[in-house]
Design a protein around this motif. Structure first.
Motif, PDB file in Angstrom:
ATOM      1  N   CYS A 250      -7.705   1.163   0.927  1.00 13.68           N
ATOM      2  CA  CYS A 250      -6.993   0.265   1.344  1.00 13.68           C
ATOM      3  C   CYS A 250      -7.818  -0.480   2.419  1.00 13.68           C
ATOM      4  O   CYS A 250      -8.275   0.061   3.555  1.00 13.68           O
ATOM      5  CB  CYS A 250      -5.608   0.684   2.097  1.00 13.68           C
ATOM      6  SG  CYS A 250      -4.718  -0.670   2.761  1.00 13.68           S
TER       7      CYS A 250
ATOM      8  N   GLN B  27      -0.165  -3.509   4.160  1.00 12.47           N
ATOM      9  CA  GLN B  27      -0.843  -4.090   3.186  1.00 12.47           C
ATOM     10  C   GLN B  27      -0.083  -4.544   1.710  1.00 12.47           C
ATOM     11  O   GLN B  27       0.241  -3.716   1.236  1.00 12.47           O
ATOM     12  CB  GLN B  27      -2.385  -3.427   2.884  1.00 12.47           C
ATOM     13  CG  GLN B  27      -3.275  -3.819   1.917  1.00 12.47           C
ATOM     14  CD  GLN B  27      -3.787  -4.954   2.422  1.00 12.47           C
ATOM     15  OE1 GLN B  27      -4.109  -5.028   3.287  1.00 12.47           O
ATOM     16  NE2 GLN B  27      -3.711  -6.482   1.466  1.00 12.47           N
TER      17      GLN B  27
ATOM     18  N   CYS C 102       0.814  -1.057   0.148  1.00 12.05           N
ATOM     19  CA  CYS C 102       0.075   0.049   0.036  1.00 12.05           C
ATOM     20  C   CYS C 102       1.111   1.342   0.020  1.00 12.05           C
ATOM     21  O   CYS C 102       1.904   1.263   0.700  1.00 12.05           O
ATOM     22  CB  CYS C 102      -0.830  -0.053   1.149  1.00 12.05           C
ATOM     23  SG  CYS C 102      -1.730   1.651   1.550  1.00 12.05           S
TER      24      CYS C 102
ATOM     25  N   CYS D  98      -5.428   0.068   6.282  1.00 10.63           N
ATOM     26  CA  CYS D  98      -5.231   1.416   6.755  1.00 10.63           C
ATOM     27  C   CYS D  98      -6.545   2.364   6.249  1.00 10.63           C
ATOM     28  O   CYS D  98      -6.463   3.493   7.057  1.00 10.63           O
ATOM     29  CB  CYS D  98      -4.023   1.916   6.265  1.00 10.63           C
ATOM     30  SG  CYS D  98      -3.903   2.595   4.619  1.00 10.63           S
TER      31      CYS D  98
ATOM     32  N   CYS E 247       1.880   1.243   6.328  1.00  5.21           N
ATOM     33  CA  CYS E 247       1.134   0.330   6.121  1.00  5.21           C
ATOM     34  C   CYS E 247       1.569  -0.932   4.995  1.00  5.21           C
ATOM     35  O   CYS E 247       2.246  -0.565   4.054  1.00  5.21           O
ATOM     36  CB  CYS E 247      -0.256   0.798   4.936  1.00  5.21           C
ATOM     37  SG  CYS E 247      -1.491  -0.384   4.865  1.00  5.21           S
TER      38      CYS E 247
ATOM     39  N   HIS F 279       0.341   4.061   1.352  1.00  2.00           N
ATOM     40  CA  HIS F 279       0.302   5.080   2.536  1.00  2.00           C
ATOM     41  C   HIS F 279       1.421   4.415   3.601  1.00  2.00           C
ATOM     42  O   HIS F 279       1.772   3.523   3.526  1.00  2.00           O
ATOM     43  CB  HIS F 279      -1.110   4.688   3.293  1.00  2.00           C
ATOM     44  CG  HIS F 279      -2.158   5.463   2.348  1.00  2.00           C
ATOM     45  ND1 HIS F 279      -2.399   6.802   2.586  1.00  2.00           N
ATOM     46  CD2 HIS F 279      -2.909   5.121   1.377  1.00  2.00           C
ATOM     47  CE1 HIS F 279      -3.485   7.301   1.998  1.00  2.00           C
ATOM     48  NE2 HIS F 279      -3.787   6.182   1.156  1.00  2.00           N
TER      49      HIS F 279
HETATM   50 ZN   LIG Z   1      -2.820   0.883   3.262  1.00  2.00          ZN
END
Ligand SMILES: [Zn+2]
Length: 120
Positions: free
Chosen positions: A81, A47, A40, A84, A45, A42
């Motif tokens: 996402c 993910q 991800c 997050c 994060c 961000h």
């Molecule tokens: Zn994320």
């Protein structure tokens, strides 16, 4: 026309990108993508979000058709996402972290997109 000088390689890449988009649009190909960065966008994060098959057809034509159009005309689309809950702007070239205000101006994936999509 652009007035800035571009290298032949950049021009070739642009042409390849244009050709790829044209082919995808004509065939209404399903958006699936492999990004260079694995997670991800961000900060902090974890993910995983490297290869995504959005499986838009599973949401029906009213979702599928405008999002497929936006994908191939390089507008892309926004989705949250699953970890997050930050907004992510997905395009053919990149995925980036965006604000809710920016996401509001883009075509958006359904809330449950990550439950339907295949994300690796
Ligand atoms: Zn994320």
């Amino acid at each position: 026309m652009s007035t800035k000088t571009v290298s032949p390689i950049a021009t070739e890449l642009d042409q390849m990108h244009a050709l790829y988009r044209q082919g995808g649009r004509e065939r209404q190909m399903a958006p699936h993508i492999v990004y260079a960065d694995a997670t991800c966008p961000h900060v902090g994060c974890e993910q995983r979000m490297q290869a995504i098959d959005f499986r838009l057809e599973a949401h029906g034509r009213s979702v599928h058709d405008p999002l497929v159009r936006a994908w191939w005309d390089d507008t892309g689309f926004a989705g949250r996402c699953p970890r997050c809950h930050g907004w992510v702007h997905f395009t053919i070239g990149a995925k980036r972290a965006i604000t809710a205000e920016e996401a509001a101006r883009l075509p958006r994936l359904p809330e449950n997109w990550h439950a339907v999509a295949i994300i690796l």
